[in-house]
Design a protein around this motif. Structure first.
Motif, PDB file in Angstrom:
ATOM      1  N   ALA A 296       0.908  -1.067   0.032  1.00 58.00           N
ATOM      2  CA  ALA A 296      -0.466  -0.285   0.032  1.00 58.00           C
ATOM      3  C   ALA A 296       0.964   1.429   0.095  1.00 58.00           C
ATOM      4  CB  ALA A 296      -0.751  -0.089   0.590  1.00 58.00           C
ATOM      5  N   PRO A 297       0.157   2.148  -0.812  1.00 57.93           N
ATOM      6  CA  PRO A 297       1.610   3.326  -1.022  1.00 57.93           C
ATOM      7  C   PRO A 297       0.963   3.961   0.388  1.00 57.93           C
ATOM      8  CG  PRO A 297      -0.004   3.022  -3.471  1.00 57.93           C
ATOM      9  CD  PRO A 297       0.095   2.015  -2.192  1.00 57.93           C
ATOM     10  N   ARG A 298       1.722   5.231   0.680  1.00 56.64           N
ATOM     11  CA  ARG A 298       1.784   5.982   1.418  1.00 56.64           C
ATOM     12  C   ARG A 298       1.773   5.105   2.948  1.00 56.64           C
ATOM     13  NH1 ARG A 298       1.473  11.677   0.892  1.00 56.64           N
ATOM     14  NH2 ARG A 298       1.558  12.933   2.559  1.00 56.64           N
ATOM     15  N   SER A 299       2.305   3.931   3.690  1.00 51.47           N
ATOM     16  CA  SER A 299       2.195   3.510   4.140  1.00 51.47           C
ATOM     17  C   SER A 299       3.040   3.440   5.346  1.00 51.47           C
ATOM     18  CB  SER A 299       1.703   1.980   3.605  1.00 51.47           C
ATOM     19  OG  SER A 299       2.404   0.971   3.430  1.00 51.47           O
ATOM     20  N   THR A 300       4.091   4.297   4.689  1.00 49.81           N
ATOM     21  CA  THR A 300       5.244   3.693   5.741  1.00 49.81           C
ATOM     22  C   THR A 300       6.016   5.024   6.646  1.00 49.81           C
ATOM     23  OG1 THR A 300       5.632   1.108   4.822  1.00 49.81           O
ATOM     24  CG2 THR A 300       7.923   2.466   6.854  1.00 49.81           C
ATOM     25  N   LEU A 301       5.902   5.440   7.528  1.00 52.91           N
ATOM     26  CA  LEU A 301       5.893   6.406   7.933  1.00 52.91           C
ATOM     27  C   LEU A 301       7.565   6.336   9.467  1.00 52.91           C
ATOM     28  CD1 LEU A 301       5.739  10.161   8.036  1.00 52.91           C
ATOM     29  CD2 LEU A 301       4.409   9.520  10.332  1.00 52.91           C
ATOM     30  N   ALA A 302       8.519   7.434   8.714  1.00 53.36           N
ATOM     31  CA  ALA A 302      10.171   6.312   9.501  1.00 53.36           C
ATOM     32  C   ALA A 302      10.335   7.894  10.538  1.00 53.36           C
ATOM     33  CB  ALA A 302      10.883   6.211   8.694  1.00 53.36           C
ATOM     34  N   THR A 303      11.465   8.234  11.747  1.00 52.12           N
ATOM     35  CA  THR A 303      11.671   8.776  12.714  1.00 52.12           C
ATOM     36  C   THR A 303      11.750  10.023  11.819  1.00 52.12           C
ATOM     37  OG1 THR A 303      12.231   7.600  14.026  1.00 52.12           O
ATOM     38  CG2 THR A 303      12.729   9.675  14.448  1.00 52.12           C
ATOM     39  N   GLY A 304      10.943  11.104  12.022  1.00 49.58           N
ATOM     40  CA  GLY A 304      11.028  12.626  11.630  1.00 49.58           C
ATOM     41  C   GLY A 304      10.360  12.922  10.286  1.00 49.58           C
ATOM     42  N   GLY A 305       9.349  12.069  10.881  1.00 44.89           N
ATOM     43  CA  GLY A 305       8.196  12.601   9.743  1.00 44.89           C
ATOM     44  C   GLY A 305       8.732  12.044   7.957  1.00 44.89           C
ATOM     45  N   TRP A 306       9.779  11.207   8.166  1.00 44.32           N
ATOM     46  CA  TRP A 306      10.253  10.804   6.869  1.00 44.32           C
ATOM     47  C   TRP A 306       9.159   9.142   6.382  1.00 44.32           C
ATOM     48  CZ3 TRP A 306      13.493  13.329   3.993  1.00 44.32           C
ATOM     49  CH2 TRP A 306      13.965  14.342   4.420  1.00 44.32           C
ATOM     50  N   LEU A 307       8.261   9.318   5.230  1.00 45.23           N
ATOM     51  CA  LEU A 307       7.564   8.483   4.386  1.00 45.23           C
ATOM     52  C   LEU A 307       8.672   7.149   3.696  1.00 45.23           C
ATOM     53  CD1 LEU A 307       4.540  10.516   2.363  1.00 45.23           C
ATOM     54  CD2 LEU A 307       4.638   9.381   4.463  1.00 45.23           C
ATOM     55  N   VAL A 308       8.827   6.554   3.944  1.00 43.17           N
ATOM     56  CA  VAL A 308       9.624   5.365   3.346  1.00 43.17           C
ATOM     57  C   VAL A 308       8.749   4.413   2.412  1.00 43.17           C
ATOM     58  CG1 VAL A 308      11.095   3.315   3.463  1.00 43.17           C
ATOM     59  CG2 VAL A 308      10.803   5.131   6.055  1.00 43.17           C
ATOM     60  N   GLY A 309       9.492   4.758   1.506  1.00 41.96           N
ATOM     61  CA  GLY A 309       8.968   3.780   0.350  1.00 41.96           C
ATOM     62  C   GLY A 309      10.025   2.953  -0.291  1.00 41.96           C
ATOM     63  N   THR A 310       9.345   1.643  -0.989  1.00 41.31           N
ATOM     64  CA  THR A 310      10.315   0.901  -2.511  1.00 41.31           C
ATOM     65  C   THR A 310       9.634   0.959  -3.391  1.00 41.31           C
ATOM     66  OG1 THR A 310       8.905  -0.945  -1.130  1.00 41.31           O
ATOM     67  CG2 THR A 310      11.366  -0.029  -0.143  1.00 41.31           C
ATOM     68  N   GLY A 311      10.837   0.371  -4.711  1.00 39.12           N
ATOM     69  CA  GLY A 311      10.744   0.299  -5.671  1.00 39.12           C
ATOM     70  C   GLY A 311      11.239  -0.811  -6.395  1.00 39.12           C
ATOM     71  N   MET A 312      10.843  -0.703  -7.218  1.00 36.69           N
ATOM     72  CA  MET A 312      11.827  -2.046  -8.139  1.00 36.69           C
ATOM     73  C   MET A 312      11.938  -1.635  -9.644  1.00 36.69           C
ATOM     74  SD  MET A 312      10.577  -5.053  -9.684  1.00 36.69           S
ATOM     75  CE  MET A 312      11.701  -5.593 -10.298  1.00 36.69           C
ATOM     76  N   ALA A 313      12.588  -2.037 -10.650  1.00 31.79           N
ATOM     77  CA  ALA A 313      12.535  -1.680 -12.184  1.00 31.79           C
ATOM     78  C   ALA A 313      13.586  -2.750 -12.478  1.00 31.79           C
ATOM     79  CB  ALA A 313      12.955  -0.947 -12.197  1.00 31.79           C
ATOM     80  N   GLY A 314      12.789  -3.328 -13.942  1.00 29.22           N
ATOM     81  CA  GLY A 314      14.267  -4.591 -14.684  1.00 29.22           C
ATOM     82  C   GLY A 314      15.092  -3.215 -15.765  1.00 29.22           C
ATOM     83  N   ALA A 315      16.232  -3.755 -16.140  1.00 31.31           N
ATOM     84  CA  ALA A 315      16.928  -3.181 -17.119  1.00 31.31           C
ATOM     85  C   ALA A 315      17.350  -4.735 -17.984  1.00 31.31           C
ATOM     86  CB  ALA A 315      18.456  -2.976 -16.118  1.00 31.31           C
ATOM     87  N   VAL A 316      17.592  -4.035 -19.165  1.00 32.01           N
ATOM     88  CA  VAL A 316      17.603  -4.792 -20.735  1.00 32.01           C
ATOM     89  C   VAL A 316      19.185  -3.919 -21.202  1.00 32.01           C
ATOM     90  CG1 VAL A 316      16.537  -4.022 -21.395  1.00 32.01           C
ATOM     91  CG2 VAL A 316      17.454  -5.582 -22.172  1.00 32.01           C
ATOM     92  N   LEU A 317      19.690  -4.386 -21.545  1.00 23.74           N
ATOM     93  CA  LEU A 317      21.062  -3.332 -22.479  1.00 23.74           C
ATOM     94  C   LEU A 317      21.646  -4.670 -23.152  1.00 23.74           C
ATOM     95  CD1 LEU A 317      22.907  -0.778 -22.921  1.00 23.74           C
ATOM     96  CD2 LEU A 317      24.552  -1.897 -21.586  1.00 23.74           C
TER      97      LEU A 317
END
Lengths: 325, 749
Positions: B423-444
């Motif tokens: 769920a987006p906007r689901s994690t708030l860390a100390t200091g008022g920082w929202l934490v999020g993670t993302g990924m992506a693939g890559a091809v070259l």
């Protein structure tokens, strides 16, 4: 860079005697040398004052006294400063880079010129650099520019972080010339651009900024500097806020607030201070108090976000002091 | 026998030279009689030069000559070829027209650089001004289909399943579609080393110390401009301080340095300022991409439509990236280009097309995953591409040794992806920082060219490994040292890598340099072949040289630096000292197998964690993991350096990098390092890089595919996807700056 003469002064008297109409004092050199290379400044004479005995950092019953030639890094790390005025230390540590802070002086920091890209490019119009030539920033790229205290002649911000903290603390600068020394409140020292943006402060020709005095403020121990920018270090502020709170229990007995990145000079926020006094330090009261923080703002084409970001930065600074950012 | 150092973490062999300042870059050269040039640039975006007042500059101390459109330097035109499409075809000072702000309009030559610079500032130009058309965005709607070129870029490609009439029909028939437009501003290479050139003529022969990614190609381009035979131009570039595509071709300042040196009969040095580099040496096009993905409810892609607009075909996201990304029955990619923009010339920049394309596709995949309620890794795995996409099914080739799914899985495990709350906007860390993670693939795309390498033995007991490529900071010298040790069985400190010189061996097309992430993949296998040939020459030398102790012997063989027939053993240094041999070896040319029966590409998966302040919107990248599938890793240390550098090149465009082009003047408002923001150390976390170890021996016997640009592909999307997860706000217009995050997902402040 235009040719210039160079001399060194070993006493303040010698420096004052050596200053002429078209001369520039050289301290750390981190602004002057840059601007001379860009041909934004081309003094006929450069007078090195960097070895003058103006480096003391001391505290007494009249406040904190910092010599104009103290390095930014030395002041930022000084125990008197970190203990009694954390907002000053933090403002300095959020400025420039370690290398620059090791060179740059406090006096030079307070007197530094704007970072407006048009001021720094002699091929463009700039009333501050070349009076009467116009202001390219108003129609140009102006995301970083001021929204408060602007005029049709100039929208450049004052870039110093330190000065924002000093204005919040009601500091004064000590100005010396051959006639003697005078103290001027920093908030009054800086001038709004009006139609004379090339006049930035009350320093007279040949006058030397000898030091800074911060009056006693015991509750400045609870102070902070919040600086918002894209990059984590090494960038000038989009917005910044210096804040100090005298907290009695949950109640704000007194408060000091000044903002950077938004004004043509360091911007004290008396209306917000008034709205906060005698109120509890809580998210709702703080949010209510900042509602009118930027009512006089005149946003430009790329910096329309600054009033909202300023309000949020104030909230963050105050909640940080409450331990609840 | 020295153990092969392939895959080890050998330090750079040129590291000490670089950190002590002993490494000499082009601009460090100061031959006797040297004079200095300083460029004068246009300060309008469109118009005609009526006149130039050079009087005061001419009178300035030390000034020797001032070249302007009224006093131009002769340069022949650019013939058709890659450089014709990817660099500036108009020669500097060749007419009075100003086409963009920052165009070269003069060159001041003086005895010292300071004199030249000061004099240049005294020149005034009288322009007939015309309105400049400099806004890329304002020109997107009017972009046109590019003229066909011999290059595999810029061409529309449509693939349709049997019975599907059009891509639009395929999308219309898809149960789920997402469509979005992603935009990039123009960006700059900003290599730390400027484009320095020091040119000296001897008759019609030019020696030029010049920073270039491809010394042999650079020599050819210069020879064409001066109408001299290519072997009359000697390019020397032992070290290059970053290239990123900006030094793949020859630019105006370098041509002018050489032309002025020829005219004046004295060596000339030209080093553009940082600001001048922004307009005179190429940049990356802005990009405007609209991607539509159509899928079934279970996440199987049915159709991909990718419509791009850029400033030139050098930046073609569809053909460069989307064609190699995901399996689909129906696909359409096309490019249109803007015309008549009053902005500086574009060129290739690190992962051209792949970088911009991967941002669009990998963000769109994230958006589709959210739409479907699927994990982003699961969606990608379901659409894993095993064969190339091609309109003609008969030409589809299987990907060789592709381990992208392993990249996803290993990366997920190392990063801790599985514990993520989607769920987006689901994690708030100390200091008022929202934490999020993302990924992506890559091809070259993994390419490999024909090239030539000379391996030779010397009487001092060292062996030279020589080829005409460049080390941009990529570690090519170290690669050659490793391959020399691997092939010859002698310690690394007895290998002498020789690069950065147009007179060293080159391949049959004579243009090969350090570009396209293919230098190591191209050069390293050839070292083995050349070493085998060199050993054969050495043995022949040992048995045929009368003074050789092995003269006339049978069964002489080479092992780890020694020659022996069983009875007599001698090191090659001693042998050559005895025989008087100086440089015994072989020059060998080899390259890829053609036609290939496989498609080759390197792959990676990026995982990113960001923190976004809930109040003020600053974005800080707090963690990155990148898992790389590039076959054999020749040197893990320099390879890691390349991947980390590539990831930094993803964080840059994601959060910071943008040329601020003034729409009405074409002036770049931030052409300096204070205002053109790139990530600094504090903006980059410790990047966790892992290499899979699956040698791709279909690609080359060594099995090493290229990876130089791979870190740049997809990493910006991983950051943007993490920002979305942290905040619930999808920013599709780069860079993602705090003001774009001052709302909540519902748009409320």
């Amino acid at each position: 860079m235009r040719p210039f003469t160079y001399a060194s002064a070993s006493t303040v008297e010698e420096a004052l005697a050596g200053a002429g109409a078209d001369s520039a004092y050289l301290a750390g050199g981190t602004t002057l040398v840059d601007l001379m290379k860009l041909e934004v400044m081309s003094p006929a004479a450069v007078l090195n004052i960097d070895t003058l005995p103006l480096r003391d950092i001391r505290h007494d019953h009249t406040g904190l006294h910092v010599g104009a030639l103290a390095r930014m890094s030395d002041v930022a790390a000084h125990r008197l400063v970190t203990a009694r005025y954390p907002v000053i230390s933090q403002a300095l540590l959020h400025s420039a880079s370690p290398q620059l802070r090791n060179m740059a002086s406090i006096g030079g920091n307070v007197l530094q010129r704007t970072r407006c890209g048009y001021f720094r490019d002699p091929a463009t119009a700039c009333n501050k650099r070349t009076p009467g030539s116009g202001c390219a920033a108003i129609t140009g790229y102006n995301r970083a520019h001021a929204v408060l205290g602007t005029s049709e002649s100039c929208v450049a911000t004052h870039p110093s972080d330190l000065a924002v903290a000093l204005v919040a603390l009601d500091a004064s600068v000590l100005l010396r010339d051959r006639a003697g020394e005078r103290a001027v409140r920093l908030a009054d020292f800086y001038l709004l651009p009006g139609d004379t943006p090339h006049l930035e402060n009350r320093l007279r020709p040949g006058e030397l900024l000898a030091g800074v005095t911060v009056p006693p403020l015991s509750w400045a121990r609870r102070s902070t500097y919040v600086k918002v920018r894209d990059r984590r270090p090494y960038e000038f502020a989009l917005t910044s806020v210096a804040a100090a709170v005298d907290l009695r229990g949950d109640t704000i007995a007194d408060v000091r607030l000044a903002a950077g990145g938004v004004g043509t000079k360091p911007w004290r926020l008396p209306a917000v201070e008034d709205a906060l006094r005698s109120r509890p330090l809580r998210a709702d009261t703080v949010k209510a108090a900042v509602t009118h923080a930027a009512d006089d703002a005149t946003p430009l084409s790329h910096n329309g976000f600054k009033p909202e970001l300023l309000r949020r930065t104030i909230v963050r600074a105050l909640l940080t002091l409450a331990g609840r950012p | 026998m020295t153990n092969s150092p392939i895959g080890s973490t050998l330090n750079r062999v040129d590291g000490p030279d670089k950190v002590t300042g002993a490494a000499r870059y082009a601009g460090d050269e100061s031959p006797t009689g040297l004079v200095h040039g300083h460029l004068v640039l246009a300060t309008i975006g469109n118009g005609t030069i009526r006149s130039m007042d050079t009087g005061a500059a001419r009178d300035h101390t030390g000034v020797l000559e001032i070249y302007t459109p009224d006093n131009p330097l002769p340069l022949h035109g650019v013939p058709p070829g890659v450089a014709f499409y990817f660099s500036e075809t108009r020669r500097p000072l060749s007419d009075h027209e100003v086409r963009y702000h920052g165009q070269i309009v003069g060159l001041v030559i003086a005895e010292t650089p300071e004199q030249a610079r000061d004099a240049a500032a005294l020149i005034t130009v009288d322009y007939e001004r015309r309105p400049a058309n400099a806004s890329f965005r304002d020109n997107v709607d009017d972009a046109v289909v590019p003229e066909p070129t011999p290059l595999p870029m810029g061409l529309p490609i449509t693939i349709l399943a049997d019975g599907v009439p059009s891509i639009d029909a395929a999308l219309a028939a898809s149960p789920v579609t997402v469509t979005a437009t992603y935009t990039h501003p123009a960006r700059h290479h900003n290599a730390l080393e400027p484009h320095a050139a020091v040119a000296t003529w001897d008759g019609d022969r030019l020696t030029i110390h010049s920073t270039t990614q491809a010394p042999a190609a650079h020599a050819i381009e210069l020879a064409q401009a001066f109408a001299v035979p290519a072997d009359h131009v000697h390019v020397v570039n032992p070290h290059v301080g970053g290239g990123f595509g900006g030094k793949a071709f020859t630019w105006g300042p370098t041509y002018l340095a050489a032309a002025a040196a020829r005219r004046l009969g004295r060596p000339v040095k030209v080093v553009p300022t940082r600001e001048q580099l922004h307009t005179t040496t190429g940049h990356r096009s802005a990009a405007h991409q609209t991607v539509t993905l159509g899928s079934s409810a279970d996440g199987t892609l049915n159709a991909i439509r990718h419509l791009s607009v850029t400033q030139a075909i050098g930046e073609d996201p569809g053909t460069r990236l989307t064609m190699k990304a995901y399996a689909t029955e129906n696909l359409h990619v096309s490019l249109r280009v803007t015309t008549g923009l009053n902005v500086p010339t574009t060129t290739i920049l690190r992962a051209p097309g792949e970088e911009t394309g991967s941002f669009a596709i990998e963000c769109a995949m994230d958006e589709l995953a959210i739409e479907l309620g699927l994990d982003p890794i699961e969606l990608r795995t379901r659409n894993h591409l095993t064969h190339t996409l091609s309109p003609d099914p008969a030409t589809r080739l299987p990907y060789s040794n592709k381990h992208l799914i392993e990249c996803y899985r290993l990366g997920a495990r190392r990063f801790g992806w599985d514990t993520r709350n989607p769920a987006p906007r689901s994690t708030l860390a100390t200091g008022g920082w929202l934490v999020g993670t993302g990924m992506a693939g890559a091809v070259l795309n993994a390419s490999r060219a024909f090239t030539a390498v000379r391996v030779s033995f010397r009487p001092d007991g060292t062996a030279a490994v020589a080829t005409s490529t460049a080390d941009l900071g990529t570690g090519m010298r170290t690669v050659l040292a490793i391959m020399g040790t691997d092939s010859l069985g002698i310690p690394v400190d007895r290998i002498r890598p020789l690069i950065g010189d147009s007179r060293l061996p080159v391949g049959p097309d004579a243009v090969y340099g350090a570009q396209g992430s293919a230098a190591t993949a191209t050069v390293a296998p050839v070292v083995r072949d050349a070493a085998a040939d060199a050993v054969e020459e050495l043995i022949n030398h040992a048995v045929t040289e009368p003074r050789s102790p092995l003269h006339g012997r049978d069964g002489v063989r080479y092992t780890a630096g020694d020659l022996t027939d069983g009875a007599t053993t001698i090191g090659f240094g001693d042998l050559l000292t005895t025989t008087g041999g100086t440089d015994v070896g072989a020059t060998t040319t080899s390259g890829p197998v053609t036609p290939p029966s496989y498609a080759f590409a390197s792959h990676a998966a990026h995982f990113c964690e960001v923190r976004v302040h809930r109040l003020t919107g600053e974005i800080r990248v707090s963690r990155m993991t990148t898992v790389v599938d590039a076959g054999t890793i020749v040197n893990e240390k320099t390879a890691r350096n390349q991947i980390v550098g590539g990831v930094v090149w993803g964080i840059g465009p994601a959060l910071f990098e943008s040329a601020h082009v003034e729409p009405d003047t074409g002036r770049i408002a931030n052409a300096n390092f204070a205002d053109y923001l790139v990530p600094v150390n504090a903006d980059v976390p410790d990047v966790d890089v892992v290499f899979l170890d699956h040698p791709d021996t279909n690609f080359s016997p060594l099995g090493a595919r290229g990876l130089g640009e791979l870190g740049t592909v997809g990493s910006a999307a991983a950051v943007a996807n993490a920002v979305h997860h942290a905040t619930g706000i999808r920013v599709r217009d780069l860079p993602i700056t705090p003001e774009k995050l001052l709302t909540t997902p519902t748009g409320q402040a």
